[in-house]
Scaffold this motif. Structure first.
Motif, mmCIF file in Angstrom:
data_model
loop_
_atom_site.group_PDB
_atom_site.id
_atom_site.type_symbol
_atom_site.label_atom_id
_atom_site.label_comp_id
_atom_site.label_asym_id
_atom_site.label_seq_id
_atom_site.Cartn_x
_atom_site.Cartn_y
_atom_site.Cartn_z
ATOM 1 N N CYS A 21 0.905 -1.342 -0.056
ATOM 2 C CA CYS A 21 -0.100 0.017 0.055
ATOM 3 C C CYS A 21 0.818 1.149 -0.040
ATOM 4 O O CYS A 21 1.934 1.147 0.808
ATOM 5 N N GLY A 22 0.275 2.218 -0.944
ATOM 6 C CA GLY A 22 1.420 3.390 -0.846
ATOM 7 C C GLY A 22 0.677 4.462 -1.373
ATOM 8 O O GLY A 22 -0.628 4.403 -1.976
ATOM 9 N N PRO A 23 1.240 5.535 -1.983
ATOM 10 C CA PRO A 23 0.591 6.490 -2.515
ATOM 11 C C PRO A 23 -0.096 6.102 -3.881
ATOM 12 O O PRO A 23 0.828 5.588 -4.462
ATOM 13 N N PHE A 24 -1.176 6.515 -4.062
ATOM 14 C CA PHE A 24 -2.148 6.273 -5.213
ATOM 15 C C PHE A 24 -2.506 7.605 -5.893
ATOM 16 O O PHE A 24 -3.192 8.222 -4.738
ATOM 17 N N ALA A 25 -2.228 7.869 -6.974
ATOM 18 C CA ALA A 25 -2.889 9.008 -7.525
ATOM 19 C C ALA A 25 -3.054 8.840 -9.106
ATOM 20 O O ALA A 25 -2.042 8.200 -9.738
ATOM 21 N N LEU A 26 -4.039 9.192 -9.600
ATOM 22 C CA LEU A 26 -4.320 9.165 -11.155
ATOM 23 C C LEU A 26 -4.934 10.718 -11.474
ATOM 24 O O LEU A 26 -5.909 11.108 -11.196
ATOM 25 N N VAL A 27 -4.094 11.169 -12.495
ATOM 26 C CA VAL A 27 -4.568 12.465 -13.028
ATOM 27 C C VAL A 27 -4.209 12.365 -14.718
ATOM 28 O O VAL A 27 -3.139 12.003 -14.945
ATOM 29 N N VAL A 28 -5.161 13.092 -15.258
ATOM 30 C CA VAL A 28 -4.938 13.344 -16.619
ATOM 31 C C VAL A 28 -5.079 14.976 -16.838
ATOM 32 O O VAL A 28 -6.122 15.334 -16.343
ATOM 33 N N ALA A 29 -4.172 15.667 -17.563
ATOM 34 C CA ALA A 29 -4.265 16.973 -17.890
ATOM 35 C C ALA A 29 -3.713 17.215 -19.118
ATOM 36 O O ALA A 29 -3.015 16.984 -19.849
ATOM 37 N N ASP A 30 -4.315 18.652 -19.581
ATOM 38 C CA ASP A 30 -4.006 19.226 -20.646
ATOM 39 C C ASP A 30 -3.225 20.545 -20.136
ATOM 40 O O ASP A 30 -3.720 21.182 -19.335
ATOM 41 N N PHE A 31 -1.795 20.671 -21.006
ATOM 42 C CA PHE A 31 -1.270 21.890 -20.588
ATOM 43 C C PHE A 31 -1.079 22.792 -21.577
ATOM 44 O O PHE A 31 -0.993 22.616 -22.891
ATOM 45 N N PRO A 33 -0.078 27.370 -22.998
ATOM 46 C CA PRO A 33 0.433 28.345 -22.719
ATOM 47 C C PRO A 33 -0.477 29.235 -21.462
ATOM 48 O O PRO A 33 -1.660 29.129 -21.612
ATOM 49 N N PRO A 34 0.200 29.950 -20.678
ATOM 50 C CA PRO A 34 -0.302 30.713 -19.694
ATOM 51 C C PRO A 34 -1.182 31.870 -20.354
ATOM 52 O O PRO A 34 -1.048 32.291 -21.309
ATOM 53 N N GLY A 35 -2.107 32.242 -19.288
ATOM 54 C CA GLY A 35 -3.178 33.242 -19.658
ATOM 55 C C GLY A 35 -2.435 34.459 -19.745
ATOM 56 O O GLY A 35 -1.193 34.699 -19.497
ATOM 57 N N ALA A 36 -3.099 35.754 -19.767
ATOM 58 C CA ALA A 36 -2.704 36.998 -19.893
ATOM 59 C C ALA A 36 -1.712 37.455 -18.747
ATOM 60 O O ALA A 36 -0.833 38.147 -18.686
ATOM 61 N N ASP A 37 -2.083 36.837 -17.518
ATOM 62 C CA ASP A 37 -1.438 37.321 -16.250
ATOM 63 C C ASP A 37 0.062 36.258 -16.030
ATOM 64 O O ASP A 37 0.758 36.749 -15.219
ATOM 65 N N GLY A 38 0.250 35.432 -16.787
ATOM 66 C CA GLY A 38 1.407 34.711 -16.970
ATOM 67 C C GLY A 38 1.382 33.813 -15.739
ATOM 68 O O GLY A 38 2.567 32.959 -15.694
ATOM 69 N N ALA A 39 0.630 33.388 -14.927
ATOM 70 C CA ALA A 39 0.709 32.690 -13.844
ATOM 71 C C ALA A 39 0.266 31.387 -14.072
ATOM 72 O O ALA A 39 -0.309 31.000 -14.840
ATOM 73 N N LEU A 40 0.780 30.456 -13.108
ATOM 74 C CA LEU A 40 0.505 29.050 -13.128
ATOM 75 C C LEU A 40 -1.413 28.919 -13.048
ATOM 76 O O LEU A 40 -1.496 29.518 -11.800
ATOM 77 N N GLU A 41 -1.934 28.388 -13.846
ATOM 78 C CA GLU A 41 -3.336 28.393 -13.476
ATOM 79 C C GLU A 41 -3.616 26.542 -13.420
ATOM 80 O O GLU A 41 -3.248 26.302 -14.538
ATOM 81 N N VAL A 42 -4.481 26.471 -12.671
ATOM 82 C CA VAL A 42 -4.729 25.006 -12.311
ATOM 83 C C VAL A 42 -6.374 25.092 -12.115
ATOM 84 O O VAL A 42 -6.881 25.583 -11.408
ATOM 85 N N VAL A 43 -7.010 24.492 -13.094
ATOM 86 C CA VAL A 43 -8.537 24.343 -13.095
ATOM 87 C C VAL A 43 -8.801 22.774 -13.195
ATOM 88 O O VAL A 43 -8.402 21.901 -14.228
ATOM 89 N N SER A 44 -9.738 22.364 -12.567
ATOM 90 C CA SER A 44 -10.366 20.829 -12.640
ATOM 91 C C SER A 44 -11.675 20.930 -13.037
ATOM 92 O O SER A 44 -12.492 21.561 -12.836
ATOM 93 N N ALA A 45 -11.703 20.002 -14.134
ATOM 94 C CA ALA A 45 -13.194 19.621 -14.723
ATOM 95 C C ALA A 45 -13.571 18.407 -14.478
ATOM 96 O O ALA A 45 -14.368 17.963 -14.940
ATOM 97 N N ILE A 76 -7.259 19.914 -15.568
ATOM 98 C CA ILE A 76 -7.370 18.596 -15.330
ATOM 99 C C ILE A 76 -8.676 17.976 -15.767
ATOM 100 O O ILE A 76 -9.661 18.476 -15.631
ATOM 101 N N THR A 77 -8.409 17.019 -16.755
ATOM 102 C CA THR A 77 -9.639 16.513 -17.548
ATOM 103 C C THR A 77 -10.153 15.086 -16.895
ATOM 104 O O THR A 77 -11.098 14.842 -17.215
#
Length: 135
Positions: A21-31, A33-45, A76-77
């Protein structure tokens, strides 16, 4: 900070320990280019049933670490968790690997860096390098 120059879609990270047993994670994401402010944005759908919001801060931390000085918009898709084995550690690892995978996919890291990504896959991922015996 450098913006991600091109989109890298369908980055899949599945963190799973084989021995116990140990850490489990499953993530699918689309990366993207950043928006106008240039900061990291993370949105989960993804619905809360598939990926509880409690894991998103750890995922974001991992993405920041994996992307380093590169900024991006991350959607995050898909995702999944395990009631017993999922933890913040697993999602931090998933974020770090996903961020590094996006850098390789965008050409910001050399293709050989993909060999170090144990749990990440993406379209166009370089095949592991073959070791050749040379005199």
């Amino acid at each position: 900070m450098t913006p991600l120059p091109v989109p890298v879609r369908d980055v899949r990270v599945r963190v799973r320990m084989n021995a116990c047993c140990g850490p489990f994670a499953l993530v699918v994401a689309d990366f993207e280019p950043p928006g106008a402010d240039g900061a990291l944005e993370v949105v989960s759908a993804v619905s809360e049933r598939r990926l509880p919001a409690e894991f998103l801060p750890a995922l974001r931390e991992g993405l920041l670490e994996g992307l380093g000085e590169v900024t991006a918009a991350v959607l995050i898709t898909d995702g999944a968790f395990h009631e017993v084995d999922s933890s913040e550690l697993g999602y931090r690892i998933a974020g770090r690997e996903g961020g590094r995978a996006a850098l390789v996919g965008a050409g910001l890291l050399p293709p050989r860096e993909a060999d170090a990504l144990r749990w990440a896959t993406w379209p166009g991922r370089p095949r592991p390098g073959r070791k050749r015996n040379r005199p």
